[in-house]
Design a protein around this motif. Structure first.
Motif, PDB file in Angstrom:
ATOM      1  N   VAL A 136      27.812 -20.444   6.481  1.00 18.43           N
ATOM      2  CA  VAL A 136      28.467 -21.195   5.352  1.00 18.43           C
ATOM      3  C   VAL A 136      29.496 -21.941   6.217  1.00 18.43           C
ATOM      4  CG1 VAL A 136      29.565 -21.610   3.346  1.00 18.43           C
ATOM      5  CG2 VAL A 136      27.636 -20.319   3.120  1.00 18.43           C
ATOM      6  N   SER A 137      30.423 -21.074   6.774  1.00 16.60           N
ATOM      7  CA  SER A 137      31.529 -21.769   7.433  1.00 16.60           C
ATOM      8  C   SER A 137      31.303 -22.550   8.692  1.00 16.60           C
ATOM      9  CB  SER A 137      32.860 -20.640   7.772  1.00 16.60           C
ATOM     10  OG  SER A 137      32.398 -19.887   8.608  1.00 16.60           O
ATOM     11  N   HIS A 173      31.011 -26.461   9.327  1.00 13.30           N
ATOM     12  CA  HIS A 173      31.861 -27.087  10.512  1.00 13.30           C
ATOM     13  C   HIS A 173      30.815 -28.060  11.172  1.00 13.30           C
ATOM     14  CE1 HIS A 173      34.525 -27.424  13.905  1.00 13.30           C
ATOM     15  NE2 HIS A 173      33.367 -27.318  14.654  1.00 13.30           N
ATOM     16  N   LEU A 174      29.514 -27.622  11.282  1.00 15.39           N
ATOM     17  CA  LEU A 174      28.467 -28.330  12.189  1.00 15.39           C
ATOM     18  C   LEU A 174      28.040 -29.528  11.380  1.00 15.39           C
ATOM     19  CD1 LEU A 174      26.461 -25.403  13.555  1.00 15.39           C
ATOM     20  CD2 LEU A 174      28.112 -26.889  14.783  1.00 15.39           C
ATOM     21  N   GLU A 190      37.827 -28.333   8.862  1.00 15.61           N
ATOM     22  CA  GLU A 190      38.840 -27.624   8.298  1.00 15.61           C
ATOM     23  C   GLU A 190      40.206 -28.276   8.351  1.00 15.61           C
ATOM     24  OE1 GLU A 190      37.405 -26.728  11.724  1.00 15.61           O
ATOM     25  OE2 GLU A 190      35.530 -26.187  10.524  1.00 15.61           O
ATOM     26  N   VAL A 191      41.020 -27.898   7.256  1.00 10.34           N
ATOM     27  CA  VAL A 191      42.311 -28.483   7.174  1.00 10.34           C
ATOM     28  C   VAL A 191      43.466 -27.456   7.595  1.00 10.34           C
ATOM     29  CG1 VAL A 191      43.921 -29.677   5.993  1.00 10.34           C
ATOM     30  CG2 VAL A 191      41.314 -30.267   5.626  1.00 10.34           C
ATOM     31  N   MET A 195      37.155 -20.160   9.672  1.00 11.29           N
ATOM     32  CA  MET A 195      36.638 -20.559  10.866  1.00 11.29           C
ATOM     33  C   MET A 195      37.371 -19.848  11.836  1.00 11.29           C
ATOM     34  SD  MET A 195      33.993 -22.345  11.019  1.00 11.29           S
ATOM     35  CE  MET A 195      34.276 -22.816  12.854  1.00 11.29           C
ATOM     36  N   GLU A 196      38.894 -19.617  11.659  1.00 10.86           N
ATOM     37  CA  GLU A 196      39.767 -18.786  12.343  1.00 10.86           C
ATOM     38  C   GLU A 196      39.193 -17.335  12.532  1.00 10.86           C
ATOM     39  OE1 GLU A 196      42.497 -19.654  14.276  1.00 10.86           O
ATOM     40  OE2 GLU A 196      41.525 -21.721  13.751  1.00 10.86           O
ATOM     41  N   LEU A 197      38.888 -16.589  11.523  1.00 11.99           N
ATOM     42  CA  LEU A 197      38.116 -15.624  11.549  1.00 11.99           C
ATOM     43  C   LEU A 197      36.784 -15.513  12.206  1.00 11.99           C
ATOM     44  CD1 LEU A 197      38.649 -14.380   7.833  1.00 11.99           C
ATOM     45  CD2 LEU A 197      39.647 -13.407   9.714  1.00 11.99           C
TER      46      LEU A 197
END
Length: 179
Positions: A26-27, A31-32, A37-38, A119-121
Motif C-alpha cells: 500500500v505505501s 507513492h508510485l 509523503e509529507v 516509506m521511511e520504514l
C-alpha cells in the motif's frame, strides 16, 4: 521434508508476514501512483560555532549536545551524514535535520505523516530492531516464494500453470525492468 510440513511452513510464514506485505504494498503503491509523503519541517534553532564532522566518532554525542543546547532531549539511535547535511535516525518518527553553515548549524524538526513514516520504514530508515525484522521478512518472503514454486511444480495439477506464470513473470520483470 514432507509435503505436509512444507505446506505448513509456507502457510505459517505467509500468514505471519501478510500484514507487512500488505502495508508495504500500500505505501509503495501510493507513492508510485503519485500520492506523495509529507514531511513537515519546523525550524528549531541555530547553534553558533558548531562544526559537525560525518567521520567523527563523537558525531552522535555532538548532535545530542547541540539539541540539548536548544532545550531538546532527543531520542535517536544514530546520525546519518552526507556532505553538510545530517539527519537523526530513525526517520520514521519525529527526527532532526542539521545543516552545516559557515559559522554554526541550523537545526530543523521533521515530522513525517503516516505515509512518510511507512516509506521511511520501507526504505530501511526505521529503528535498528525493525531492520532486523525487515531482514527476517526478506528471508521469510524468499522461503514463501520458493516453497510456493516448489509446491506448484511438484503438483501434477498445477505444474503447467506454475511454469507458465513463473516464466511470464520473469520475462516481464526482465523486459520491463531493463528496457
Amino acid at each position: 521434508m514432507s509435503r505436509r510440513l512444507l505446506v505448513s511452513i509456507h502457510l505459517y510464514l505467509a500468514a505471519f508476514f501478510a500484514p507487512m506485505v500488505i502495508i508495504m504494498a500500500v505505501s509503495g503503491g501510493l507513492h508510485l501512483l503519485g500520492v506523495k509523503e509529507v514531511m513537515t519541517s519546523t525550524e528549531l534553532g541555530y547553534v553558533s560555532g558548531l562544526k559537525l564532522d560525518a567521520n567523527s566518532p563523537s558525531l552522535s554525542s555532538d548532535v545530542r549536545t547541540a539539541l540539548q543546547s536548544l532545550g531538546v532531549d532527543a531520542r535517536f539511535e544514530y546520525v546519518k551524514g552526507r556532505g553538510g547535511e545530517f539527519s537523526t535516525r530513525p526517520s520514521s518518527r519525529e527526527h532532526y535535520r542539521l545543516s552545516q553553515q559557515a559559522d554554526g548549524v541550523a537545526i530543523t524538526t521533521v515530522s513525517p505523516n503516516w505515509q512518510a513514516a511507512l516509506m521511511e520504514l520501507h526504505m530501511g530508515h526505521g529503528p535498528r530492531w525493525y531492520k532486523w525484522f525487515e531482514t527476517a521478512f526478506a528471508l521469510g518472503l524468499i522461503i514463501i516464494m520458493i516453497s510456493g514454486l516448489y509446491l506448484g511444480l511438484m503438483s501434477a495439477a498445477y505444474r503447467r500453470q506454475t511454469l507458465v506464470l513463473c516464466s511470464v513473470g520473469l520475462l516481464l520483470f526482465l523486459v520491463l525492468g531493463f528496457l
